[in-house]
Design an enzyme around this catalytic site. Structure first.
Site, PDB file in Angstrom:
ATOM      1  CE1 TYR A 180      -2.618  -3.309   1.032  1.00  0.00           C
ATOM      2  CE2 TYR A 180      -2.592  -2.601   3.325  1.00  0.00           C
ATOM      3  CZ  TYR A 180      -2.929  -3.537   2.367  1.00  0.00           C
ATOM      4  OH  TYR A 180      -3.577  -4.680   2.742  1.00  0.00           O
ATOM      5  CG  ASP A 198      -1.903 -10.411   5.583  1.00  0.00           C
ATOM      6  OD1 ASP A 198      -2.817 -10.974   6.199  1.00  0.00           O
ATOM      7  OD2 ASP A 198      -0.736 -10.345   6.008  1.00  0.00           O
ATOM      8  CD  GLU A 199      -2.003  -6.790   9.338  1.00  0.00           C
ATOM      9  OE1 GLU A 199      -2.876  -6.066   9.869  1.00  0.00           O
ATOM     10  OE2 GLU A 199      -1.611  -7.841   9.844  1.00  0.00           O
ATOM     11  CD  GLU A 200      -8.677  -0.939   8.521  1.00  0.00           C
ATOM     12  OE1 GLU A 200      -9.653  -0.194   8.329  1.00  0.00           O
ATOM     13  OE2 GLU A 200      -8.259  -1.231   9.660  1.00  0.00           O
TER      14      GLU A 200
END
Length: 249
Positions: A180, A198-200
């Site tokens: 990200y 995987d993770e916000e």
């Protein structure tokens, strides 16, 4: 009293046979362990929340697995991604099924985070290339890997044999790893069958990833421990009643 050479010979032969049997036994155990470690997907058995998460993919394009640390979120995401990449769905599977090779992304917050979590679960320990193939993607399904440039041990993409295994393969899937940290612009342009966060992720990155799956009717999955509170991404997956309940504490 001394034993004769003739008397000791059978004892030596028996000892040699016993030693050979032990070596054969240990070799078989090593081979079984190697097979198990190189096909983690075959041994995957989800617990109830993981099974519920997978089954929801049969009807929903977007899914969230939100839970505390060390509760199997990333393992569930890795197992499902390995199934889609290889076409090897177990008998108990009732979730989303692709009947052709796929193009998938798996992403984390940073390049290092992607390497240490989804890449590790899918491929194996990042710093030990000899162990690649001990993740959820079976070793015999990994046709090739393309290394990344900026993070040591990070893989850019993996070419995965699709078609159930064996000598005859129907095609190849492509898995790419993203992060990200470089923003939404780096997520534009590609057409995908699925994106695993995987993770916000930030909402704009999530929306861009979802857009990448529109043409294929593909899926997005999100696996994370809630650290950002009632974020815009979390709100997408909660009903009005659930939001109200959370708001009241």
């Amino acid at each position: 009293m001394r034993k004769s050479a003739a008397a000791s010979a059978p004892s030596k032969r028996a000892s040699a046979r016993s030693s050979m049997a032990m070596r054969t036994y240990l070799a078989l155990l090593e081979q079984l362990d190697r097979r198990r470690r190189s096909n983690q997907l075959a041994a995957y058995t989800p617990y109830d929340r993981q099974a519920e998460f997978h089954a929801a993919g049969g009807k929903n394009r977007e899914r969230l697995f939100m839970a505390g640390n060390q509760l199997g979120k990333t393992r569930a995401g890795g197992a499902e991604w390995a199934m889609h990449l290889t076409g090897r769905y177990p008998d108990w599977w009732v979730g989303k099924v692709f009947d052709t090779p796929v193009r998938l992304w798996a992403a984390g917050v940073t390049g290092e985070g992607t390497r240490d979590n989804p890449q590790r679960v899918l491929v194996g320990p990042p710093q030990q290339q000899a162990e690649w193939g001990t993740g959820m993607i079976p070793a015999d399904a990994i046709a090739d890997t393309v290394m990344g440039r900026n993070v040591p041990g990070a893989i850019d993409s993996v070419i995965v044999r699709w078609g159930g295994g064996g000598d005859v393969q129907a095609g190849e899937s492509v898995l790419s790893f993203k992060s990200y940290e470089k923003g939404r612009e780096k997520w534009q342009g590609e057409t995908l069958h699925g994106v695993w966060f995987d993770e916000e992720p930030p909402l704009d990155v999530y929306s861009e990833g979802l857009t990448r799956t529109n043409a294929t009717g593909g899926i997005t999955i999100v696996t994370f421990t809630p650290l950002l509170g009632m974020s815009d991404v979390v709100l997408r997956f909660l009903s009005a009643a659930e939001v109200e309940r959370v708001g009241k504490g």
